[in-house]
Write a protein that holds these residues in place. Structure first.
Motif, mmCIF file in Angstrom:
data_model
loop_
_atom_site.group_PDB
_atom_site.id
_atom_site.type_symbol
_atom_site.label_atom_id
_atom_site.label_comp_id
_atom_site.label_asym_id
_atom_site.label_seq_id
_atom_site.Cartn_x
_atom_site.Cartn_y
_atom_site.Cartn_z
ATOM 1 N N ALA A 1 0.836 -1.203 0.000
ATOM 2 C CA ALA A 1 0.000 0.000 0.000
ATOM 3 C C ALA A 1 0.872 1.256 0.000
ATOM 4 O O ALA A 1 0.560 2.245 -0.660
ATOM 5 C CB ALA A 1 -0.927 -0.009 1.215
ATOM 6 N N ALA A 2 1.978 1.197 0.751
ATOM 7 C CA ALA A 2 2.897 2.338 0.789
ATOM 8 C C ALA A 2 3.511 2.576 -0.587
ATOM 9 O O ALA A 2 3.711 3.723 -0.998
ATOM 10 C CB ALA A 2 3.994 2.086 1.818
ATOM 11 N N MET A 3 3.783 1.484 -1.306
ATOM 12 C CA MET A 3 4.318 1.602 -2.658
ATOM 13 C C MET A 3 3.301 2.277 -3.563
ATOM 14 O O MET A 3 3.630 3.153 -4.371
ATOM 15 C CB MET A 3 4.667 0.215 -3.198
ATOM 16 N N GLY A 4 2.027 1.886 -3.426
ATOM 17 C CA GLY A 4 0.976 2.502 -4.221
ATOM 18 C C GLY A 4 0.842 3.983 -3.925
ATOM 19 O O GLY A 4 0.653 4.799 -4.837
ATOM 20 N N GLU A 5 0.946 4.342 -2.653
ATOM 21 C CA GLU A 5 0.841 5.754 -2.274
ATOM 22 C C GLU A 5 2.041 6.548 -2.784
ATOM 23 O O GLU A 5 1.905 7.705 -3.190
ATOM 24 C CB GLU A 5 0.734 5.888 -0.754
ATOM 25 N N LYS A 6 3.211 5.918 -2.794
ATOM 26 C CA LYS A 6 4.406 6.586 -3.329
ATOM 27 C C LYS A 6 4.233 6.857 -4.817
ATOM 28 O O LYS A 6 4.615 7.931 -5.316
ATOM 29 C CB LYS A 6 5.639 5.713 -3.086
ATOM 30 N N MET A 7 3.643 5.914 -5.532
ATOM 31 C CA MET A 7 3.373 6.120 -6.960
ATOM 32 C C MET A 7 2.439 7.311 -7.152
ATOM 33 O O MET A 7 2.673 8.176 -8.005
ATOM 34 C CB MET A 7 2.761 4.853 -7.562
ATOM 35 N N ASN A 8 1.392 7.362 -6.345
ATOM 36 C CA ASN A 8 0.448 8.475 -6.442
ATOM 37 C C ASN A 8 1.105 9.810 -6.117
ATOM 38 O O ASN A 8 0.812 10.838 -6.731
ATOM 39 C CB ASN A 8 -0.745 8.238 -5.510
#
Length: 246
Positions: free
Chosen positions: A158-165
């Motif tokens: 989830a943190a990776m997804g938020e970093k992408m965003n």
């Protein structure tokens, strides 16, 4: 028989899309009159329904054409598959909606949430672009990406997804500048570095991925949610980065 405009109005797709399907051999009308009118039969409409079901499940047009053109294609079997996959998609969306509702109550101080509950409904194992990535860049980078993601905890994914965003939002703020500007290039380097934490992308593959952001309407739609024109800006910035760092 129905004219192209009548089909477009009935289905809710654009006339341009129907023309494109005809041009690429995905859906050609049964009849074209002497005056050039395209006339679609009931069988054409059934095929169009199949195409749109596949599109809803994020299949690329090339893959849809391959599937429905196969001699072994069975419409009833395909409809059963569509139903099963759409139910799975609905279940994932329902789970995410429940997580959103819980999070709203949590931010208001009405309930407590565990870290696990905050990420219910997220599923990074479902990747609609995986087959395309394999075809374009081979299995190695994709397999490495899946292995790396699979080893991460739900919280890290989830943190990776938020970093992408976060990177998307950052780049959107620079999209009125030159893609070669220092700010844009610094942000696009972050994007390159993040992708290589999940896989192993060469500069050439990175440049090709940027082009795909524009060529594939699904990528364009998702990226441009962060700012109109962002997909095209990223393509240009990624090309500059790849060419500069060769």
């Amino acid at each position: 028989m129905m004219k192209v405009k009548e089909v477009a109005d009935l289905v809710g797709v654009s006339v341009r899309a129907l023309h494109h399907y005809d041009e690429i051999g995905l859906l050609s009308p049964d009849t074209i009159t002497e005056s050039g009118y395209r006339l679609y039969s009931n069988e054409n409409l059934s095929t169009l329904q199949q195409i749109l079901f596949f599109k809803e499940l994020d299949f690329p047009l090339k893959k849809i054409k391959e599937i429905i053109s196969s001699p072994s294609f069975n419409q009833e079997e395909a409809l059963s598959m569509h139903r099963k996959l759409l139910l799975e998609k609905r279940n994932r969306l329902d789970a995410m909606i429940r997580t959103i509702d819980k999070t709203i109550s949590f931010t208001k101080g009405e309930i407590q949430m565990t870290n696990k509950e905050k990420f219910e409904g997220f599923d990074f194992s479902q990747n609609p672009y995986e087959q395309e990535a394999r075809e374009r860049w081979g299995d190695e980078a994709v397999d490495q990406s899946k292995v790396k993601l699979g080893k991460m905890s739900t919280e890290k994914q989830a943190a990776m997804g938020e970093k992408m965003n976060e990177i998307y939002r950052n780049l959107a703020g620079f999209r009125q500048e030159s893609p070669a500007s220092p700010d844009a290039q610094a942000a696009i380097k972050e994007w390159y570095d993040l992708l290589n934490k999940m896989g192993n992308y060469s500069l050439e593959a990175f440049k090709g991925l940027g082009q795909m952001y524009v060529d594939d309407e699904r990528f364009t739609k998702n990226i441009d949610q962060f700012g109109e024109g962002l997909a095209a800006f990223m393509r240009d910035a990624m090309a500059v980065y790849a060419d500069t760092n060769k």
